[in-house]
Write an enzyme that holds these catalytic residues in place. Structure first.
Site, short mmCIF file in Angstrom:
data_model
loop_
_atom_site.label_atom_id
_atom_site.label_comp_id
_atom_site.label_asym_id
_atom_site.label_seq_id
_atom_site.Cartn_x
_atom_site.Cartn_y
_atom_site.Cartn_z
N LYS A 1 3.03 -8.24 2.67
CA LYS A 1 2.88 -9.30 1.66
C LYS A 1 4.23 -9.93 1.36
O LYS A 1 4.35 -11.15 1.21
CB LYS A 1 2.23 -8.73 0.39
CG LYS A 1 0.81 -8.23 0.63
CD LYS A 1 0.28 -7.33 -0.48
CE LYS A 1 -0.95 -6.57 0.00
NZ LYS A 1 -1.32 -5.44 -0.88
N LYS B 1 8.47 7.81 -1.02
CA LYS B 1 8.78 6.37 -0.98
C LYS B 1 10.21 6.10 -1.44
O LYS B 1 10.72 5.00 -1.29
CB LYS B 1 7.78 5.60 -1.84
CG LYS B 1 6.33 5.71 -1.31
CD LYS B 1 5.37 4.94 -2.20
CE LYS B 1 3.91 5.14 -1.86
NZ LYS B 1 3.42 4.26 -0.78
N LYS C 1 5.40 -0.41 -5.68
CA LYS C 1 4.42 0.43 -4.98
C LYS C 1 4.22 1.68 -5.83
O LYS C 1 4.93 1.86 -6.82
CB LYS C 1 4.94 0.83 -3.60
CG LYS C 1 6.39 1.36 -3.64
CD LYS C 1 6.91 1.75 -2.26
CE LYS C 1 7.35 0.61 -1.41
NZ LYS C 1 6.49 0.35 -0.28
N ARG C 2 3.26 2.56 -5.45
CA ARG C 2 3.13 3.81 -6.19
C ARG C 2 4.48 4.53 -6.20
O ARG C 2 5.26 4.43 -5.25
CB ARG C 2 2.05 4.72 -5.54
CG ARG C 2 0.63 4.24 -5.77
CD ARG C 2 0.28 4.17 -7.23
NE ARG C 2 0.20 5.49 -7.83
CZ ARG C 2 -0.93 6.08 -8.21
NH1 ARG C 2 -2.09 5.48 -8.07
NH2 ARG C 2 -0.92 7.27 -8.77
N HIS D 1 -5.49 7.66 6.92
CA HIS D 1 -4.47 6.89 6.20
C HIS D 1 -3.27 7.71 5.77
O HIS D 1 -2.46 7.23 4.97
CB HIS D 1 -5.05 6.24 4.96
CG HIS D 1 -6.06 5.18 5.24
ND1 HIS D 1 -5.75 3.84 5.32
CD2 HIS D 1 -7.39 5.26 5.48
CE1 HIS D 1 -6.84 3.14 5.57
NE2 HIS D 1 -7.85 3.97 5.68
N THR E 1 1.42 -1.88 3.15
CA THR E 1 0.84 -3.23 3.24
C THR E 1 1.63 -4.18 2.34
O THR E 1 1.68 -5.37 2.59
CB THR E 1 -0.64 -3.22 2.82
OG1 THR E 1 -0.76 -2.44 1.63
CG2 THR E 1 -1.53 -2.65 3.89
#
Ligand code: NBG
Length: 836
Positions: free
Chosen positions: A675, A569, A563-564, A372, A671
């Site tokens: 969504k 990111k 998100k985290r 992952h 993910t």
């Protein structure tokens, strides 16, 4: 699954439940309040109501589980064992009502009793047994496994304290212990009799048995017990239910009687306390060295109990373990459960008398490994002294596996010492470490990444040598998410509209969403589509006002990044964009075309200082922007605290824009991006992770692309970056960073954000500066598109229509076909002596 399988496994509402209907639910609810909560109405609290209702629902789920277990047993079918140190299953009440088809009746029953069902659903505290995407993926996969009627058990750890609750004070993150079990967990069934002994520490003794065979005995220093706690996972629209079995550690003896008798009371309970510590707390994914030993022991406890459990179940139906691998397909969700490879080998050799070759063949045929992450710091290794002191027998086995494996490598690649060194299960540099990813590769017959780009990069970089040796072991399995929780449950308004347009089959066959394409120019439908989004936005606006006192307008564009929090990111790139927009608005150079509400949410790992500073940055910029009368109608910034599955369900439905802006090559899949797409948001994103496939599916004209691609990132990294030169060449970027450094956003404090700005100037590891201009340009395209309501609605409809690929059902079918070779076993309705 064939059509007839699907049909025969469809739910027959008359037969599948205990009594349905509002009166029966009201009656059982009241009985539970009395018999399980020991309360009567006048003194019952909301928690009592919640628990009494949860038990009423759980009783109606049990029948499906018993039917399923019975069918699986009779058919002796292959079971998928999904091993994961994290499961983020989210709140259960609303979901189970939906899956049982009992929501309307329950609502009526509660209304009659004067109880607000929504308040009970909102009251539930979710089990935060994971950090982020990896744990939530495991939960989506459990949902699809049950819905596709695949016999499966999820195995994991029952952390007493899950991921911390995030709480914000003065813009900074504070962590509060998550006491999710404090008020009871009605969904779990404790199986006191399903308990296994797990050995730790000590040493080994070798000898030869009566037949002259070499045998090893492990003389552990300590033993602990793992006790099973089961949570049922219903399939949607079928009778099947599977279980998630989580292990909790307990002491093998409650009290050291000898110490007690000697009057040493503290020592008498010490073992109990230290054993129970094993499953106390979920480790946050930061880089802290603390608690390494405990973490290793946690992982071992959970895989050992899980394998002992599988063996026990197997031996109920078979006389020996020779065909174990034909009855189980075990998936390693990242390397956290990779010790299972060595543990299964050990159990077969030391406890069940197998010889090496056969034990190893059974082992490797049982396991599949999913990777992952490509981030080097996230690849697990354990120092050899630690490994030896916790698992002495396993270290011997690792050496032996390695010896045999490296012989194979040398034979294939003679004289290539560099390769041997890279592929070894032991990193010989420095203090010597055991490499868990290498172990997982060697011990599995299948290895996969989680998006096409990620799998390609795995094969080309992190696992290149393994790919060269065993190319056929590798495949890609792009992640997926369950449309049941993330559309039907979270977004009922949109969900009903979709069902009206294309029928209800889409919840199991997302391909049916394609039917929406025909409506993309239908004025009336577009208007209803728009209204559905507005309804979700208003509902989020109300939630933000009620919970956090935030005022946001549902007429603005909801531009969301949740998100985290992590530098890769790039939430801070989003913030730089906000500052640029703020400046443009202030200067009056640009009339605001579109008002925006920029919404952030996410937790930072407690030890990750830069991520915590990013949270502070978001709040600091919000404080200025939201209070400036010149801009506050055109730009708002909101940080929603404590992001988890529950808060996420309020946010995804309301998004117009989904920001997926990680540096290309860093995000394995994502993910959340899926969504958002299913809820009709458009993506502003880089060519990273599953964004690439989202864009392919949606069509490039329905996706806002920007930024460097992965090979440009690599080339730049090789050439050496010069971030300061980019700063100097771009006046807007310069102004933005200067403003940030000036103290305008930090009440005059010029030092506060200096570490962040300094990092961008000197290193800019995640290339914010290189991508800034492209990001701003893409944001301009977003504004233009949103200003044209018809165009935006059309793009939104097309995104939903083309989101079918990202259903976890598709992903699970691929795992079943290519890796697990497991097929559907629809639960039968009738068991000989059970109630119907
Ligand atoms: C995460 C990746 C995400 C991915 C999820 C689920 C880890 C180690 N990896 O991109 O960062 O979507 O796994 O596959 O948590």
């Amino acid at each position: 699954m064939t059509t007839s399988d699907r049909r025969s496994s469809r739910l027959d509402p008359q037969a599948a439940h205990l009594e349905r209907g509002a009166p029966a639910i009201a009656r059982d609810f009241q009985a539970n309040l009395y018999t399980r909560m020991a309360k009567f109405e006048a003194i019952a609290t909301r928690n009592d109501h919640y628990l009494a209702l949860a038990y009423t629902v759980r009783d109606r789920m049990l029948q499906r589980w018993i039917h399923s277990a019975h069918t699986y047993f009779e058919k002796s079918s292959r079971t998928v064992a999904y091993l994961s140190a994290e499961f983020l299953i989210g709140p259960q009440l609303g979901k189970n009502l939906l899956y049982l088809g009992l929501e309307a009746d329950t609502r009526t029953a509660m209304q009659q009793l004067g109880i607000d069902l929504d308040a009970l659903i909102e009251h539930e505290e979710e089990p935060g047994l994971g950090n982020g995407g990896l744990g939530r993926l495991a939960a989506c996969y459990m949902d699809s496994l049950a819905t596709l009627c695949i016999p499966a058990i999820g195995y994991g750890i029952r952390y007493e304290f899950g991921i911390f609750d995030q709480y914000i004070r003065d813009g900074w993150q504070y962590e509060v212990t998550d006491k999710w079990l404090r008020l009871g967990n009605p969904w779990e069934i404790v199986r006191h009799e399903i308990e296994y002994t797990v050995q730790l520490g000590g040493h080994t003794e070798a000898s030869h048995d009566a037949d002259g065979r070499y045998r090893v005995r492990w003389r552990p220093e300590r033993v602990v017990q793992g006790i099973a706690h089961d949570t049922l996972f219903l399939g949607h629209g079928v009778h099947n239910a599977n279980m998630l079995r989580l292990w909790q550690a307990s002491a093998s003896q409650a009290l050291d009687l000898q110490a007690f008798n000697e009057g040493d009371y503290a020592r008498a309970v010490q073992e109990k306390v230290s054993s129970e510590n094993l499953t106390k707390v979920l480790y946050p994914n930061d880089h802290s060295e603390a608690g390494k030993r405990l973490r290793l022991e946690q992982q071992y406890l959970f895989v050992s109990c899980s394998l002992q459990d599988m063996i026990r179940i197997h031996l109920q139906r078979a006389t020996d373990l020779r065909d174990f691998h034909t009855k189980y397909a075990i998936q390693l969700n990242d390397t956290h459960p990779a010790l299972a490879v060595v543990e299964l080998l050990r159990l077969l050799l030391d406890e069940h008398g197998f010889e090496w070759d056969e034990a190893w063949a059974i082992t490797t045929r049982s396991f599949g490994y999913t990777n992952h992450t490509l981030l080097p710091e996230a690849l697990e290794t354990w120092s050899m002294p630690l490994f030896r002191s916790v698992l002495p027998r396993h270290l011997e086995l690792v050496f032996e596996i390695n010896r045999r494996f490296l012989d194979q490598v040398r034979l294939r690649f003679p004289g290539d010492d560099g390769r041997v060194e890279r592929m070894s299960l032991v990193d010989e540099h420095g203090d010597k470490r055991v490499r868990m990813a290498n172990l997982a590769c060697v011990g599995s017959h299948a290895i996969n990444g989680v998006a096409a780009l990620h799998s390609r990069l795995l094969e080309a970089s992190v696992l290149r040598d393994f790919h060269a040796l065993w190319p056929s072991k590798f495949s890609n399995k792009t992640n997926g998410v369950t449309p049941r929780r993330f559309v039907a449950l979270s977004n009922p308004v949109l969900s009903n509209l979709i069902t009206e347009a294309v029928g209800d089959g889409w919840l199991h066959d997302m391909g049916k969403l394609r039917g929406l394409e025909a409506l993309r120019h239908d004025r009336a439908f577009m208007e209803r589509w728009h209204e559905a989004k507005q309804a979700s936005k208003q509902s989020l606006a109300r939630y933000l006002k009620a919970r956090h006192g935030e005022d946001v307008s549902a007429d603005s564009m909801f531009d969301v990044q949740v998100k985290r929090i992590h530098e890769y990111k790039r939430q801070h790139l989003n913030v730089l964009g906000v500052i640029a927009r703020y400046r443009r608005l202030k200067s009056g150079r640009e009339a605001p075309k579109v008002a925006r509400t920029v919404i952030f949410a996410g937790k930072a790992a407690p030890g990750y200082t830069m991520a915590k500073l990013m949270i502070k940055l978001i709040h600091s910029v919000a404080e200025v922007v939201n209070h400036d009368p010149d801009t506050r109608d055109a730009l708002r910034v909101v940080f929603v605290p404590d992001f988890n599955v529950k808060t996420a369900q309020h946010i995804y439905p309301a998004a117009n824009l989904s920001q997926q802006i990680s540096l290309a090559g860093m995000e394995a899949s994502g993910t959340g991006n899926m969504k958002f797409m299913m809820n009709g948001a458009l993506t502003l994103g880089t060519l990273d992770g599953a964004n690439v496939e989202i864009r392919e599916e949606a069509g490039e004209e329905n996706f806002f692309l920007f930024g460097l691609n992965e090979s440009e990132v690599t080339a730049r990294r090789r050439a050496g970056q010069a971030p300061r030169r980019i700063y100097e060449a771009n006046p807007e970027l310069r102004d933005v960073l200067d403003l940030l450094s000036s103290g305008v956003f930090s009440r005059g404090d010029r030092e506060l954000f200096a570490p962040l700005v300094h990092h961008l100037f000197e290193h800019d590891t995640y290339m914010l500066l290189a991508d800034f201009a492209a990001y701003m340009e893409a944001q301009g395209r977003v504004d233009a598109a949103f200003a044209d309501r018809a165009r935006w609605s059309e793009m939104s409809i097309l995104n939903v229509a083309r989101s079918g690929k990202f259903s976890s059902d598709r992903a699970i079918r691929e795992y079943c076909d290519d890796i697990w070779h497991a097929g559907p076993v629809p639960a039968q309705l009738h068991i000989p002596d059970g109630p119907v």
